[in-house]
Design a protein around this motif. Structure first.
Motif, mmCIF file in Angstrom:
data_model
loop_
_atom_site.group_PDB
_atom_site.id
_atom_site.type_symbol
_atom_site.label_atom_id
_atom_site.label_comp_id
_atom_site.label_asym_id
_atom_site.label_seq_id
_atom_site.Cartn_x
_atom_site.Cartn_y
_atom_site.Cartn_z
ATOM 1 N N SER A 75 0.860 -1.175 0.000
ATOM 2 C CA SER A 75 0.000 0.000 0.000
ATOM 3 C C SER A 75 0.901 1.231 0.000
ATOM 4 N N LEU A 76 1.129 1.767 -1.166
ATOM 5 C CA LEU A 76 2.011 2.919 -1.309
ATOM 6 C C LEU A 76 1.479 4.125 -0.537
ATOM 7 N N LEU A 77 0.180 4.315 -0.585
ATOM 8 C CA LEU A 77 -0.438 5.443 0.097
ATOM 9 C C LEU A 77 -0.281 5.325 1.613
ATOM 10 N N PHE A 78 -0.487 4.141 2.147
ATOM 11 C CA PHE A 78 -0.347 3.957 3.595
ATOM 12 C C PHE A 78 1.096 4.181 4.036
ATOM 13 N N VAL A 79 2.048 3.672 3.276
ATOM 14 C CA VAL A 79 3.454 3.871 3.621
ATOM 15 C C VAL A 79 3.814 5.355 3.558
ATOM 16 N N PHE A 80 3.254 6.069 2.579
ATOM 17 C CA PHE A 80 3.509 7.507 2.474
ATOM 18 C C PHE A 80 2.981 8.257 3.698
ATOM 19 N N ILE A 81 1.741 7.981 4.096
ATOM 20 C CA ILE A 81 1.169 8.737 5.214
ATOM 21 C C ILE A 81 1.856 8.392 6.530
ATOM 22 N N ILE A 82 2.308 7.156 6.681
ATOM 23 C CA ILE A 82 3.049 6.784 7.892
ATOM 24 C C ILE A 82 4.393 7.513 7.915
ATOM 25 N N SER A 83 5.087 7.524 6.783
ATOM 26 C CA SER A 83 6.379 8.225 6.713
ATOM 27 C C SER A 83 6.203 9.710 6.971
ATOM 28 N N TYR A 84 5.172 10.298 6.379
ATOM 29 C CA TYR A 84 4.903 11.723 6.584
ATOM 30 C C TYR A 84 4.573 12.015 8.052
ATOM 31 N N SER A 85 3.809 11.141 8.671
ATOM 32 C CA SER A 85 3.438 11.344 10.071
ATOM 33 C C SER A 85 4.637 11.223 10.998
ATOM 34 N N ILE A 86 5.552 10.314 10.695
ATOM 35 C CA ILE A 86 6.745 10.176 11.524
ATOM 36 C C ILE A 86 7.583 11.446 11.445
#
Length: 163
Positions: free
Chosen positions: A33-44
């Motif tokens: 899930s590219l979108l989920f990985v992006f939002i997790i990285s952004y949130s970190i």
């Protein structure tokens, strides 16, 4: 404003890639899930408050496209992004190890959270999907975290304090 347009564009692009390109990267039926990985990285990188809103927005987009029940992805993404933001408070953001491991565990967390919600509304989901998607998301998060870190260092993506 440029920051919002950038995040909106990336979110839409990753949603499209999740639904069109990611299935071609599937291994034994499991795709990242590219979108989920992006939002997790952004949130970190940007901590809880900004990640919360990005998680809700991306989750609503996923709900519109995927599930029969509106709000499951929005809620689970929101909780996952808030947890990622708390992880991001206490780490060196330029180091990649903790964000990659966090991506794995937060993918597992989201999968289990969705599994529990689906259980209560009498829908089925396989447990092995959660684990293998978590591994795949962890692998993808290596490159995605580097991209998000680079993006967040841009001047227009920085938070400006006004007194």
């Amino acid at each position: 404003m440029k920051k919002i347009i950038t995040l909106f564009s990336i979110t839409i692009l990753l949603l499209i890639l999740d639904n069109s390109f990611a299935p071609f990267l599937a291994i034994k039926g499991f795709s990242p899930s590219l979108l989920f990985v992006f939002i997790i990285s952004y949130s970190i990188i940007n901590e809880s408050w900004e990640g919360l809103w990005l998680g809700v927005f991306s989750g609503l987009l996923q709900d519109l496209y995927f599930s029969n029940v509106l709000g499951i992805n929005a809620f689970t993404n929101m909780v996952s992004c808030v947890l990622a933001g708390f992880i991001g408070i206490s780490i060196f953001k330029e180091k990649i190890f903790i964000p990659v491991i966090s991506s794995f565990f937060l993918s597992i967390f989201k999968g289990l959270f969705v599994l529990i919600i689906l259980y209560f509304i009498k829908m089925e989901m396989e447990m092995k999907v959660i684990f293998f998607n978590g591994i795949y998301n962890m692998i993808v998060s290596v490159g995605m975290y580097k991209f998000v870190y680079w993006l967040c260092k841009k001047e227009y993506m920085q938070r400006k304090w006004k007194f």
